[in-house]
Enzyme design. Sequence first.
Site, PDB file in Angstrom:
ATOM      1  N   TYR A 171       2.640  10.019  -0.328  1.00 44.36           N
ATOM      2  CA  TYR A 171       3.780   9.538   0.474  1.00 44.36           C
ATOM      3  C   TYR A 171       5.124   9.859  -0.215  1.00 44.36           C
ATOM      4  O   TYR A 171       6.182   9.690   0.392  1.00 44.36           O
ATOM      5  CB  TYR A 171       3.701   8.025   0.716  1.00 44.36           C
ATOM      6  CG  TYR A 171       2.464   7.533   1.439  1.00 44.36           C
ATOM      7  CD1 TYR A 171       1.599   8.419   2.086  1.00 44.36           C
ATOM      8  CD2 TYR A 171       2.152   6.174   1.484  1.00 44.36           C
ATOM      9  CE1 TYR A 171       0.458   7.962   2.727  1.00 44.36           C
ATOM     10  CE2 TYR A 171       1.021   5.714   2.138  1.00 44.36           C
ATOM     11  CZ  TYR A 171       0.172   6.614   2.743  1.00 44.36           C
ATOM     12  OH  TYR A 171      -0.952   6.145   3.380  1.00 44.36           O
ATOM     13  N   HIS A 225      -7.764   9.072  -1.737  1.00 42.16           N
ATOM     14  CA  HIS A 225      -7.128   9.099  -0.410  1.00 42.16           C
ATOM     15  C   HIS A 225      -8.080   9.594   0.680  1.00 42.16           C
ATOM     16  O   HIS A 225      -8.048   9.111   1.813  1.00 42.16           O
ATOM     17  CB  HIS A 225      -5.866   9.965  -0.448  1.00 42.16           C
ATOM     18  CG  HIS A 225      -4.821   9.559   0.546  1.00 42.16           C
ATOM     19  ND1 HIS A 225      -3.481   9.557   0.271  1.00 42.16           N
ATOM     20  CD2 HIS A 225      -4.916   9.149   1.833  1.00 42.16           C
ATOM     21  CE1 HIS A 225      -2.802   9.159   1.346  1.00 42.16           C
ATOM     22  NE2 HIS A 225      -3.657   8.909   2.305  1.00 42.16           N
ATOM     23  N   LYS A 282      -2.836   5.699  -4.132  1.00 37.56           N
ATOM     24  CA  LYS A 282      -3.984   6.576  -3.817  1.00 37.56           C
ATOM     25  C   LYS A 282      -3.909   7.907  -4.562  1.00 37.56           C
ATOM     26  O   LYS A 282      -2.833   8.498  -4.695  1.00 37.56           O
ATOM     27  CB  LYS A 282      -4.018   6.858  -2.306  1.00 37.56           C
ATOM     28  CG  LYS A 282      -3.917   5.620  -1.445  1.00 37.56           C
ATOM     29  CD  LYS A 282      -4.100   5.923   0.037  1.00 37.56           C
ATOM     30  CE  LYS A 282      -3.754   4.717   0.878  1.00 37.56           C
ATOM     31  NZ  LYS A 282      -2.307   4.588   1.157  1.00 37.56           N
ATOM     32  N   ASP A 302       0.845  -1.199   0.000  1.00 41.02           N
ATOM     33  CA  ASP A 302       0.000   0.000   0.000  1.00 41.02           C
ATOM     34  C   ASP A 302       0.875   1.242   0.000  1.00 41.02           C
ATOM     35  O   ASP A 302       1.700   1.428   0.903  1.00 41.02           O
ATOM     36  CB  ASP A 302      -0.888   0.003   1.253  1.00 41.02           C
ATOM     37  CG  ASP A 302      -1.745   1.258   1.353  1.00 41.02           C
ATOM     38  OD1 ASP A 302      -2.676   1.395   0.533  1.00 41.02           O
ATOM     39  OD2 ASP A 302      -1.485   2.107   2.227  1.00 41.02           O
TER      40      ASP A 302
HETATM   41  N1  LIG Z   1      -5.449   6.130   4.016  1.00 38.46           N
HETATM   42  C1  LIG Z   1      -4.921   6.873   4.958  1.00 38.46           C
HETATM   43  O1  LIG Z   1      -5.308   8.038   5.166  1.00 38.46           O
HETATM   44  C2  LIG Z   1      -3.848   6.303   5.815  1.00 38.46           C
HETATM   45  C3  LIG Z   1      -3.459   6.966   7.006  1.00 38.46           C
HETATM   46  C4  LIG Z   1      -2.496   6.360   7.809  1.00 38.46           C
HETATM   47  C5  LIG Z   1      -1.938   5.149   7.405  1.00 38.46           C
HETATM   48  N2  LIG Z   1      -2.305   4.551   6.215  1.00 38.46           N
HETATM   49  C6  LIG Z   1      -1.709   3.251   5.768  1.00 38.46           C
HETATM   50  O2  LIG Z   1      -1.674   2.335   6.857  1.00 38.46           O
HETATM   51  C7  LIG Z   1      -0.317   1.926   7.081  1.00 38.46           C
HETATM   52  C8  LIG Z   1      -0.054   1.580   8.532  1.00 38.46           C
HETATM   53  O3  LIG Z   1      -0.408   2.625   9.414  1.00 38.46           O
HETATM   54  P1  LIG Z   1       0.668   3.444  10.261  1.00 38.46           P
HETATM   55  O4  LIG Z   1       1.806   3.777   9.398  1.00 38.46           O
HETATM   56  O5  LIG Z   1      -0.124   4.529  10.919  1.00 38.46           O
HETATM   57  O6  LIG Z   1       1.211   2.489  11.389  1.00 38.46           O
HETATM   58  P2  LIG Z   1       0.889   1.104  12.162  1.00 38.46           P
HETATM   59  O7  LIG Z   1       1.046  -0.042  11.238  1.00 38.46           O
HETATM   60  O8  LIG Z   1      -0.378   1.235  12.937  1.00 38.46           O
HETATM   61  O9  LIG Z   1       2.120   1.169  13.204  1.00 38.46           O
HETATM   62  C9  LIG Z   1       3.448   1.316  12.752  1.00 38.46           C
HETATM   63  C10 LIG Z   1       4.379   1.431  13.945  1.00 38.46           C
HETATM   64  O10 LIG Z   1       4.389   0.211  14.663  1.00 38.46           O
HETATM   65  C11 LIG Z   1       5.725  -0.293  14.724  1.00 38.46           C
HETATM   66  N3  LIG Z   1       5.659  -1.755  14.579  1.00 38.46           N
HETATM   67  C12 LIG Z   1       5.173  -2.452  13.527  1.00 38.46           C
HETATM   68  N4  LIG Z   1       5.250  -3.776  13.757  1.00 38.46           N
HETATM   69  C13 LIG Z   1       5.814  -3.930  14.980  1.00 38.46           C
HETATM   70  C14 LIG Z   1       6.170  -5.056  15.753  1.00 38.46           C
HETATM   71  N5  LIG Z   1       5.960  -6.301  15.307  1.00 38.46           N
HETATM   72  N6  LIG Z   1       6.729  -4.853  16.981  1.00 38.46           N
HETATM   73  C15 LIG Z   1       6.946  -3.581  17.434  1.00 38.46           C
HETATM   74  N7  LIG Z   1       6.629  -2.477  16.735  1.00 38.46           N
HETATM   75  C16 LIG Z   1       6.071  -2.638  15.522  1.00 38.46           C
HETATM   76  C17 LIG Z   1       6.478   0.354  13.583  1.00 38.46           C
HETATM   77  O11 LIG Z   1       7.850   0.410  13.881  1.00 38.46           O
HETATM   78  P3  LIG Z   1       9.052   0.456  12.792  1.00 38.46           P
HETATM   79  O12 LIG Z   1       8.557   1.216  11.576  1.00 38.46           O
HETATM   80  O13 LIG Z   1      10.133   1.153  13.508  1.00 38.46           O
HETATM   81  O14 LIG Z   1       9.430  -0.959  12.438  1.00 38.46           O
HETATM   82  C18 LIG Z   1       5.812   1.721  13.536  1.00 38.46           C
HETATM   83  O15 LIG Z   1       6.360   2.572  14.532  1.00 38.46           O
HETATM   84  C19 LIG Z   1       0.470   3.145   6.559  1.00 38.46           C
HETATM   85  O16 LIG Z   1       1.828   2.869   6.365  1.00 38.46           O
HETATM   86  C20 LIG Z   1      -0.279   3.458   5.288  1.00 38.46           C
HETATM   87  O17 LIG Z   1       0.082   2.560   4.249  1.00 38.46           O
HETATM   88  C21 LIG Z   1      -3.252   5.110   5.441  1.00 38.46           C
END
Ligand SMILES: NC(=O)c1ccc[n+]([C@@H]2O[C@H](COP(=O)([O-])OP(=O)(O)OC[C@H]3O[C@@H](n4cnc5c(N)ncnc54)[C@H](OP(=O)(O)O)[C@@H]3O)[C@@H](O)[C@H]2O)c1
Length: 281
Positions: free
Chosen positions: A53, A111, A78, A48
């Site tokens: 980004y 988005h 997106k 994704d």
């Molecule tokens: N459509 C939208 O508006 C929107 C908005 C927000 C996000 N998104 C999508 O959703 C994705 C995920 O959301 P997010 O980026 O907010 O974060 P998330 O997946 O909820 O959390 C990511 C965080 O958790 C940590 N982490 C992941 N796996 C772990 C594990 N096994 N143990 C310990 N820590 C862990 C990562 O650390 P490290 O990176 O240091 O490994 C990072 O700090 C985004 O990347 C994006 O593709 C979309």
Amino acid sequence: MTTITDTFKLNNDLLMPKVGFGTWQTRPGKETYDAVSNALTAGYRFIDTAKAYQNEASVGGALHDANLAREAIFVQTKLPAETKSYEGTLADFESSLKALQLDYVDSYIIHAPWPWREMGANYDAENREVWRAMQDIYQSGRAKSVGVSNFNSHDLENLLNWDGLTVKPAVDQIQYYVGYTQASIVTTAEAAGIVVQAYSPLATGGLLADPTLERLADKYQVTLPQLALRFIIQNGVAPLPKARAMAHVEANTKLDFEINAEDMAYLNKLTDKNGWHPVGD
Ligand SMILES: NC(=O)c1ccc[n+]([C@@H]2O[C@H](COP(=O)([O-])OP(=O)(O)OC[C@H]3O[C@@H](n4cnc5c(N)ncnc54)[C@H](OP(=O)(O)O)[C@@H]3O)[C@@H](O)[C@H]2O)c1
């Protein structure tokens, strides 16, 4: 048993892996290239990204170098939230395909229903205009499915009740994690055959130190992130975890266990009282 390569069937019969790899806040260049390469090595087949980004070119580079069959990977990007015109949508789509170095994407999604600086503003008419372009992109075959993100029930109904609708959104990507499961949006989406994708499934890291979830994860002899991701899959929703560290990337692929019905009910009753809810992008 569910694995990251099991699939949900979208409303046009396209198969989408149940777990996607997120790339928000992953810097263009080496950081994104390495994260996506690691994810593909670990077994993810759904990536994704988003034009916003600014890392599509690095995602494309990693996809290219992975030497996997194109049809083995589900790529989603997106349309920027600020683009609210027919022509602008076509132009942004072209630029994303070019950056990704791909002939087609598997999923192209809007988005957000409003530009980020006007969160909550009414863009109903403009979203129908954008959807007209999304339908044309779908008909061209260069997006195997089209969908939306951050759409609430009203925003979905604005498209679903429009007499110009010929292609239903296939997915709605919304913020979704233990304690924040947006039931009314999920109900509207599912009633219309729209698959929900969970962004920020670990609350952008906010969930990771919660003692209640830690205790439950111990019971299943899994880690807290594994419990939180498995919970989402068992609710019929597709989580999109993001991780830069290879240990995290790998750990998040190990989701072959079953949370029992009683614990699912408990998790589904939790509310976000701890303030995990981050500000989405
Ligand atoms: N459509 C939208 O508006 C929107 C908005 C927000 C996000 N998104 C999508 O959703 C994705 C995920 O959301 P997010 O980026 O907010 O974060 P998330 O997946 O909820 O959390 C990511 C965080 O958790 C940590 N982490 C992941 N796996 C772990 C594990 N096994 N143990 C310990 N820590 C862990 C990562 O650390 P490290 O990176 O240091 O490994 C990072 O700090 C985004 O990347 C994006 O593709 C979309």
